[in-house]
Design a protein around this motif. Structure first.
Motif, PDB file in Angstrom:
ATOM      1  N   VAL A  46     -45.760  -0.906  26.586  1.00 35.38           N
ATOM      2  CA  VAL A  46     -46.918  -0.002  26.511  1.00 35.38           C
ATOM      3  C   VAL A  46     -47.158   0.657  27.877  1.00 35.38           C
ATOM      4  O   VAL A  46     -47.419   1.865  27.963  1.00 35.38           O
ATOM      5  N   LEU A 100     -56.943  13.011  23.141  1.00 39.66           N
ATOM      6  CA  LEU A 100     -56.719  12.565  21.762  1.00 39.66           C
ATOM      7  C   LEU A 100     -55.229  12.355  21.504  1.00 39.66           C
ATOM      8  O   LEU A 100     -54.832  11.357  20.898  1.00 39.66           O
ATOM      9  N   ALA A 143     -54.100   9.188  23.014  1.00 36.21           N
ATOM     10  CA  ALA A 143     -54.545   8.053  22.197  1.00 36.21           C
ATOM     11  C   ALA A 143     -53.598   7.859  21.001  1.00 36.21           C
ATOM     12  O   ALA A 143     -53.237   6.730  20.652  1.00 36.21           O
ATOM     13  N   ARG A 144     -53.186   8.962  20.394  1.00 36.89           N
ATOM     14  CA  ARG A 144     -52.250   8.877  19.262  1.00 36.89           C
ATOM     15  C   ARG A 144     -50.903   8.282  19.704  1.00 36.89           C
ATOM     16  O   ARG A 144     -50.279   7.521  18.989  1.00 36.89           O
ATOM     17  N   GLN A 158     -50.465   6.223  22.197  1.00 39.98           N
ATOM     18  CA  GLN A 158     -50.692   4.792  22.431  1.00 39.98           C
ATOM     19  C   GLN A 158     -50.793   4.041  21.101  1.00 39.98           C
ATOM     20  O   GLN A 158     -50.338   2.901  20.986  1.00 39.98           O
ATOM     21  N   GLN A 159     -51.394   4.684  20.111  1.00 39.77           N
ATOM     22  CA  GLN A 159     -51.518   4.070  18.788  1.00 39.77           C
ATOM     23  C   GLN A 159     -50.138   3.746  18.210  1.00 39.77           C
ATOM     24  O   GLN A 159     -49.905   2.649  17.705  1.00 39.77           O
ATOM     25  N   TRP A 160     -49.199   4.680  18.312  1.00 41.56           N
ATOM     26  CA  TRP A 160     -47.873   4.443  17.725  1.00 41.56           C
ATOM     27  C   TRP A 160     -47.046   3.481  18.573  1.00 41.56           C
ATOM     28  O   TRP A 160     -46.244   2.708  18.032  1.00 41.56           O
ATOM     29  N   ALA A 197     -48.382   0.988  20.216  1.00 43.80           N
ATOM     30  CA  ALA A 197     -48.991  -0.309  19.904  1.00 43.80           C
ATOM     31  C   ALA A 197     -48.572  -0.788  18.512  1.00 43.80           C
ATOM     32  O   ALA A 197     -48.300  -1.969  18.310  1.00 43.80           O
ATOM     33  N   PHE A 198     -48.524   0.131  17.561  1.00 38.34           N
ATOM     34  CA  PHE A 198     -48.072  -0.217  16.206  1.00 38.34           C
ATOM     35  C   PHE A 198     -46.652  -0.806  16.269  1.00 38.34           C
ATOM     36  O   PHE A 198     -46.368  -1.860  15.698  1.00 38.34           O
ATOM     37  N   ASN A 236     -45.165  -2.066  18.833  1.00 36.63           N
ATOM     38  CA  ASN A 236     -45.217  -3.255  19.668  1.00 36.63           C
ATOM     39  C   ASN A 236     -45.696  -4.482  18.889  1.00 36.63           C
ATOM     40  O   ASN A 236     -45.135  -5.578  19.035  1.00 36.63           O
ATOM     41  N   THR A 237     -46.725  -4.305  18.059  1.00 35.87           N
ATOM     42  CA  THR A 237     -47.340  -5.452  17.387  1.00 35.87           C
ATOM     43  C   THR A 237     -46.747  -5.666  15.997  1.00 35.87           C
ATOM     44  O   THR A 237     -46.161  -6.703  15.725  1.00 35.87           O
ATOM     45  N   ARG A 263     -56.615   4.343  15.689  1.00 35.17           N
ATOM     46  CA  ARG A 263     -56.528   2.905  15.443  1.00 35.17           C
ATOM     47  C   ARG A 263     -55.723   2.240  16.558  1.00 35.17           C
ATOM     48  O   ARG A 263     -55.151   2.931  17.386  1.00 35.17           O
ATOM     49  N   GLU A 264     -55.687   0.929  16.546  1.00 35.68           N
ATOM     50  CA  GLU A 264     -55.012   0.081  17.536  1.00 35.68           C
ATOM     51  C   GLU A 264     -55.881  -0.074  18.790  1.00 35.68           C
ATOM     52  O   GLU A 264     -56.258   0.913  19.426  1.00 35.68           O
ATOM     53  N   ALA A 290     -55.168   1.869  22.051  1.00 37.25           N
ATOM     54  CA  ALA A 290     -55.608   3.265  22.094  1.00 37.25           C
ATOM     55  C   ALA A 290     -57.134   3.378  22.089  1.00 37.25           C
ATOM     56  O   ALA A 290     -57.717   4.137  22.872  1.00 37.25           O
TER      57      ALA A 290
END
Lengths: 217, 217
Positions: A67, A88, A91-92, A94-96, A98-99, A101-102, B64-65, B68
């Motif tokens: 990340v 924004l 953030a998107r 980082q969202q993907w 993180a998705f 990653n987790t 989400r996440e 983010a």
């Protein structure tokens, strides 16, 4: 910058990012079993968690976790446009990351690829991976990339999806994900990274097999 | 902004961040079992993964996440100083959020807190959590916070460590981590968030028990 990596591990995402940016780095191989690096150091002194990737910045700071590392490298080469800068859109991104990653990397592939994980852990991981893969398939159905253009999130997702062959996760169930992986693999930066890391991976596997034979049973 | 949350779930980290910033938000409760929200919507239309947190920005975008959401909210209130802005310090922040997200939240607590996870998955999760907790203990030995000052990474870590009671993970083995959790819980924003979410959690548990009794055996 220096990148501590293991062949075909999640650290390959950062190698792809360097190549996509037209940049070079010093790549230091880590055997995560023995915790030795190719320059003869105990890797736990670099990362007490014993995991790749670790990035050493030009100022000598150590950064770990995909990340953080992926965004740091992307931001070092802003002209390559590998990480959007708007609030924004970042953030998107980082969202993907993180998705991936987790839901995929940590929850699914770590137990699936770990020979020491008990069967219960593997079955649980495989079952839990179905929903995220279905959500990803829906997202990729009419998109070339995770965001509007190629980004570090794609470098990471392609690296992780690459493991579906070894895991094994039956990716054919998710045709948009399968097609995405094929597209990402065809990119010159990914193809180059894979061509360089595959022989290192095979050498690592052969070395581990030879060492296992020498151990008393 | 609107925050979709479940009581005492990882979404509490973002509530803490709002309170630390002296800001308010609209909090919409989600029952992740039934996937219904307190305003009567099917939550899968908000997040197909069915997981909290989801943030709706003032412009109506959904994020989400935790990786983010936490940074987005912190950056909305820059005067509160909850997320450092320098490149290296931001990378360090992301490193600790990702560590909490993967090593603790996803790899350890999801299987440990899931009544449907098989024993093999729980044993594997507990075993794998020891090294990250030891590394964290070492990091916190002479530090008040994960970084030099309180940040969104602390709000997240405190929320996750809070689950050690239910998991159960014997936190006493890691005295610096235990002391850190006690310090974080004593902060007014965390205390307020816990005081507000605990009765909601108990009500959710009572509702689920009552519903389970009404189901045919």
């Amino acid at each position: 910058m220096d990148l501590y990596f293991s062949p075909l591990a999640c650290s390959m995402a950062t190698r792809i990012v360097f190549y996509e940016a037209g940049a070079e780095a010093r790549f230091i191989e880590v055997d995560t079993h023995t915790q030795r690096t190719s320059d003869g150091v105990d890797f736990r002194a670099v990362n007490p968690l014993g995991m790749v990737p670790v990035l050493r910045t030009d100022e000598g700071a150590l950064i770990r976790e995909n990340v953080a590392v992926l965004q740091y490298v992307a931001d070092a080469y802003p002209d390559a446009g590998l990480a959007p800068r708007g609030r924004l859109e970042r953030a998107r991104l980082q969202q993907w990351i993180a998705f991936t990653n987790t839901e995929l990397h940590k929850a699914a592939f770590v137990p699936l690829l770990d020979p020491k994980a008990p069967e219960g852990a593997k079955a649980y991981a495989l079952e839990k991976s179905a929903r995220p893969l279905a959500v990803l398939d829906e997202h990729l159905r009419d998109r070339e990339f995770l965001l509007d253009a190629f980004s570090v999130a794609d470098a990471y997702l392609a690296t992780i999806l690459n493991w579906t062959v070894a895991a094994p996760v039956p990716l054919a169930q998710w045709p948009a994900v399968s097609a995405y992986l094929a597209r990402m693999r065809a990119r010159p930066a990914t193809a180059r990274a894979m061509a360089e890391e595959t022989p290192l991976y095979l050498r690592e596997q052969a070395r581990r097999k030879a060492e296992a034979r020498q151990l008393p049973v």
